[in-house]
Design a protein around this motif. Structure first.
Motif, PDB file in Angstrom:
ATOM      1  N   PRO A   1       0.841  -1.216   0.000  1.00 12.67           N
ATOM      2  CA  PRO A   1       0.000   0.000   0.000  1.00 12.67           C
ATOM      3  C   PRO A   1       0.875   1.264   0.000  1.00 12.67           C
ATOM      4  CG  PRO A   1       0.012  -1.049   2.168  1.00 12.67           C
ATOM      5  CD  PRO A   1       0.683  -2.004   1.237  1.00 12.67           C
ATOM      6  N   TRP A   2       0.452   2.263  -0.780  1.00 10.64           N
ATOM      7  CA  TRP A   2       1.272   3.462  -0.980  1.00 10.64           C
ATOM      8  C   TRP A   2       0.446   4.698  -0.621  1.00 10.64           C
ATOM      9  CZ3 TRP A   2       6.358   3.978  -2.610  1.00 10.64           C
ATOM     10  CH2 TRP A   2       6.782   5.281  -2.896  1.00 10.64           C
ATOM     11  N   LYS A   3       1.027   5.552   0.173  1.00  7.08           N
ATOM     12  CA  LYS A   3       0.369   6.809   0.522  1.00  7.08           C
ATOM     13  C   LYS A   3       1.259   7.963   0.071  1.00  7.08           C
ATOM     14  CE  LYS A   3      -2.402   5.409   4.508  1.00  7.08           C
ATOM     15  NZ  LYS A   3      -2.690   5.671   5.955  1.00  7.08           N
ATOM     16  N   GLU A   4       0.641   8.936  -0.555  1.00  4.87           N
ATOM     17  CA  GLU A   4       1.387  10.124  -0.960  1.00  4.87           C
ATOM     18  C   GLU A   4       1.718  10.965   0.264  1.00  4.87           C
ATOM     19  OE1 GLU A   4       2.554  10.884  -3.806  1.00  4.87           O
ATOM     20  OE2 GLU A   4       1.590   9.362  -5.073  1.00  4.87           O
ATOM     21  N   HIS A   5       2.649  11.888   0.106  1.00 10.55           N
ATOM     22  CA  HIS A   5       2.945  12.861   1.159  1.00 10.55           C
ATOM     23  C   HIS A   5       1.665  13.614   1.499  1.00 10.55           C
ATOM     24  CE1 HIS A   5       4.518  16.504   3.052  1.00 10.55           C
ATOM     25  NE2 HIS A   5       5.680  15.891   3.200  1.00 10.55           N
ATOM     26  N   TRP A   6       1.445  13.840   2.781  1.00 13.58           N
ATOM     27  CA  TRP A   6       0.181  14.449   3.206  1.00 13.58           C
ATOM     28  C   TRP A   6      -0.086  15.789   2.519  1.00 13.58           C
ATOM     29  CZ3 TRP A   6       0.347  19.296   5.199  1.00 13.58           C
ATOM     30  CH2 TRP A   6       1.567  19.742   5.733  1.00 13.58           C
ATOM     31  N   ALA A   7       0.976  16.499   2.137  1.00 16.50           N
ATOM     32  CA  ALA A   7       0.786  17.811   1.509  1.00 16.50           C
ATOM     33  C   ALA A   7       0.170  17.693   0.124  1.00 16.50           C
ATOM     34  CB  ALA A   7       2.127  18.552   1.418  1.00 16.50           C
ATOM     35  N   PHE A   8       0.225  16.491  -0.484  1.00 15.91           N
ATOM     36  CA  PHE A   8      -0.304  16.315  -1.826  1.00 15.91           C
ATOM     37  C   PHE A   8      -1.669  15.639  -1.823  1.00 15.91           C
ATOM     38  CE2 PHE A   8       4.410  15.966  -2.530  1.00 15.91           C
ATOM     39  CZ  PHE A   8       4.542  17.252  -3.043  1.00 15.91           C
ATOM     40  N   ILE A   9      -2.192  15.329  -0.657  1.00 15.38           N
ATOM     41  CA  ILE A   9      -3.469  14.623  -0.568  1.00 15.38           C
ATOM     42  C   ILE A   9      -4.581  15.631  -0.301  1.00 15.38           C
ATOM     43  CG2 ILE A   9      -4.789  12.871   0.649  1.00 15.38           C
ATOM     44  CD1 ILE A   9      -2.165  11.535   1.408  1.00 15.38           C
ATOM     45  N   ALA A  10      -5.576  15.653  -1.165  1.00 18.49           N
ATOM     46  CA  ALA A  10      -6.706  16.557  -0.954  1.00 18.49           C
ATOM     47  C   ALA A  10      -7.506  16.095   0.258  1.00 18.49           C
ATOM     48  CB  ALA A  10      -7.597  16.572  -2.192  1.00 18.49           C
ATOM     49  N   PRO A  11      -7.890  17.011   1.134  1.00 13.23           N
ATOM     50  CA  PRO A  11      -8.663  16.604   2.317  1.00 13.23           C
ATOM     51  C   PRO A  11     -10.036  16.069   1.914  1.00 13.23           C
ATOM     52  CG  PRO A  11      -8.591  19.005   2.139  1.00 13.23           C
ATOM     53  CD  PRO A  11      -7.651  18.464   1.093  1.00 13.23           C
ATOM     54  N   ILE A  12     -10.485  15.048   2.619  1.00 14.87           N
ATOM     55  CA  ILE A  12     -11.813  14.480   2.377  1.00 14.87           C
ATOM     56  C   ILE A  12     -12.604  14.522   3.680  1.00 14.87           C
ATOM     57  CG2 ILE A  12     -11.062  12.980   0.497  1.00 14.87           C
ATOM     58  CD1 ILE A  12     -10.965  10.675   2.492  1.00 14.87           C
ATOM     59  N   GLU A  13     -13.892  14.597   3.544  1.00 16.91           N
ATOM     60  CA  GLU A  13     -14.757  14.662   4.726  1.00 16.91           C
ATOM     61  C   GLU A  13     -14.960  13.261   5.289  1.00 16.91           C
ATOM     62  OE1 GLU A  13     -19.133  16.428   6.061  1.00 16.91           O
ATOM     63  OE2 GLU A  13     -18.380  16.663   4.013  1.00 16.91           O
ATOM     64  N   SER A  14     -14.597  13.092   6.551  1.00 19.97           N
ATOM     65  CA  SER A  14     -14.741  11.790   7.199  1.00 19.97           C
ATOM     66  C   SER A  14     -16.156  11.643   7.760  1.00 19.97           C
ATOM     67  CB  SER A  14     -13.723  11.640   8.338  1.00 19.97           C
ATOM     68  OG  SER A  14     -12.397  11.777   7.862  1.00 19.97           O
ATOM     69  N   PRO A  15     -16.696  10.424   7.772  1.00 19.77           N
ATOM     70  CA  PRO A  15     -18.032  10.212   8.363  1.00 19.77           C
ATOM     71  C   PRO A  15     -17.996  10.465   9.861  1.00 19.77           C
ATOM     72  CG  PRO A  15     -16.986   8.120   7.839  1.00 19.77           C
ATOM     73  CD  PRO A  15     -16.113   9.179   7.241  1.00 19.77           C
ATOM     74  N   LEU A  16     -19.091  10.987  10.381  1.00 18.20           N
ATOM     75  CA  LEU A  16     -19.152  11.271  11.811  1.00 18.20           C
ATOM     76  C   LEU A  16     -19.222   9.980  12.620  1.00 18.20           C
ATOM     77  CD1 LEU A  16     -21.643  14.285  12.067  1.00 18.20           C
ATOM     78  CD2 LEU A  16     -19.231  14.270  12.700  1.00 18.20           C
TER      79      LEU A  16
END
Length: 505
Positions: free
Chosen positions: A71-86
């Motif tokens: 699994p690969w995750k980009e640097h946090w600065a390049f990840i668009a924020p998404i709305e998390s479920p409550l």
């Protein structure tokens, strides 16, 4: 050596001539694991010359990561924020605010319980410190304690957000990131006037300026079409860099340092990246090449700022910032000035027949004598007693001939009868001056009034004075006005203007 980068997805999953670097789910087919696990010192990575050896646990982590599908995750600065479920609201009291539900879910995951709700005195102290950086006054505390309405807390928050203290408090954090300072930072660390930028940041927070405008105006406010004074002040973000005027400094080196500072700060504040690592090499952890870094610095090499700051508070280029109470008048005068310059430009382009007639006339090169306007005094030179070294002779080459004082070296004349000049009011002074060939500094005419010494002045302190003086400084005239406080106003020729010696002006 193989031009392989493992910090970007394209490199980690690339197909090489010997196979694929990382095959998700298949560590034994992945070149990465083959090289890490190799018994051949010539093939094993990291190489022996690096003096870095992976432990068994570290190799196992790599293997398990590939087995899990890499699994690969980009640097946090390049990840668009998404709305998390409550998260679910298991505790009714914690269903007041969506943020509370996230906090409660994390507390429960850690096996912790929330503290009891704070009393009203503690609550107003916390929120006031958080929003303004200052404690509440006793009266504010008491008002909140006695306010039993359902929206009491919301009213406190609205009041604090509307307070100028809110912008001052929030701006502190931004100004730290912008490396704001009222001194230059190096050598003698001289004072510089950066506070208008500080005030702009405070006002931006208090106005709740949208972040896109907040960004644009700081990075390029002076480049916007028809930029306002506030937008030019906002671009002071990149004038907060450390500067110097130390002797022996190499200007080209300092210019490179300034550009690096601005690129590093932009990367930290807006990109969330330590781009400065790419100053010397391709970034080891962020996907930034050295070439990309210096492409970024090129944005900050197109400035008219001198490498040396001159140890002055206002290093060019600068803008004049009037006081708040003078802003409207300042803008009005600038509009009038622009209109007058436009008229002058049009008149120069189309002067008309009267100007052409004057240009062709023989009197064009003959200056006229100064003429006293109505209500102004013209001094009678012939009625003044002359001291040694001063004579009354022929003046400028005009018709009719005019008399003029001629002074020998170090000669001077004091005219005590010139009482019509009041240094505390409006006045006009005009004179013809013969400019000698020898470049030197001397006073042509002056009038000063000695003022009482200020309370607390030492016996040896000079008394303040108020008045005016017309001087020759080097090779051109200067007119000074002093106001008695140590401040003076100077009128001087335009930079680069060449005065012709041995000529009347």
């Amino acid at each position: 050596m193989a031009n392989l980068r493992l910090d970007i997805r394209e490199g980690a999953f690339a197909e090489r001539k010997n196979g694929v670097v990382v095959v998700p789910g298949k560590p034994d087919q992945s070149l990465l694991m083959k090289r890490v696990m190799s018994d051949d010192p010539a093939l094993r990575m990291p190489p022996a010359m690096a003096h870095k050896t992976l432990t068994g646990d570290q190799k196992d982590i790599l293997r398990r990561w590939i087995e899990a599908g890499a699994p690969w995750k980009e640097h946090w600065a390049f990840i668009a924020p998404i709305e998390s479920p409550l998260p679910p609201a298991d505790v009714p009291a914690w269903n007041k605010n969506p943020i509370d539900r996230f906090i409660l879910a994390r507390l429960e995951a850690k096996g912790l319980k929330p503290n009891p709700e704070a009393d009203r005195r503690t609550l107003i102290r916390r929120v006031t410190l958080d929003l303004t950086g200052l404690p509440p006054s006793p009266a504010e505390v008491q008002a909140f304690v006695t306010d039993k309405s359902s929206g009491a807390y919301e009213k406190v928050v609205d009041r604090l957000l509307a307070s100028p203290r809110y912008g001052e408090h929030r701006a502190r954090y931004w100004l730290d990131a912008a490396r704001y300072a009222d001194t230059q930072g190096l050598h003698i660390d001289n004072y510089r006037e950066m506070w208008p930028y500080r005030d702009w940041v405070i006002q931006a927070f208090n106005r709740n300026m949208p972040f896109d405008r907040f960004t644009i105006e700081q990075l390029g406010g002076d480049l916007l079409p028809n930029a306002t004074l506030d937008q030019k002040i906002a671009s002071g973000f990149h004038r907060c860099n450390v500067s110097t005027n130390e002797g022996g400094t190499i200007p080209a080196e300092v210019e490179a340092i300034y550009a690096k500072d601005r690129a590093d700060t932009t990367g930290t504040v807006w990109l969330g990246l330590t781009v400065g690592c790419a100053t010397c090499h391709d970034h080891k952890f962020d996907p930034i090449s050295q070439k990309e870094y210096y492409s970024l610095t090129s944005f900050f090499r197109n400035t008219t700022q001198n490498a040396m700051d001159g140890n002055v508070p206002d290093t060019p280029p600068t803008v004049i910032v009037p006081r708040k109470e003078d802003r409207a008048r300042w803008e009005e005068l600038n509009k009038r000035r622009a209109a007058l310059l436009d008229r002058l430009s049009k008149a120069a382009a189309n002067p008309g027949p009267s100007f052409d007639q004057w240009l062709a006339s023989p009197q064009r090169g003959t200056p006229a004598l100064p003429v006293a306007a109505s209500g102004l005094r013209q001094i009678d030179l012939a009625g003044i007693t002359l001291p040694a070294g001063a004579t009354l002779g022929v003046g400028p080459p005009v018709a009719p001939a005019a008399p003029a004082f001629h002074f020998a070296k170090d000669a001077a004349l004091t005219n005590t009868s010139a009482t019509d000049f009041n240094t505390d009011g409006a006045f006009t002074v005009s004179a013809w001056v013969y400019l000698p060939k020898l470049k030197q500094t001397y006073s042509v005419a002056s009038q000063f009034e000695t003022l009482p010494k200020k309370e607390g002045a030492k016996p040896g302190d000079a008394a303040p004075r108020r008045g005016w003086s017309l001087k020759i400084n080097g090779d051109g005239p200067r007119f000074f006005i002093e106001d008695g406080t140590g401040t003076h106003l100077q009128a001087a020729p335009a930079p680069g203007y060449q005065w012709k010696a041995e000529t009347w002006y």
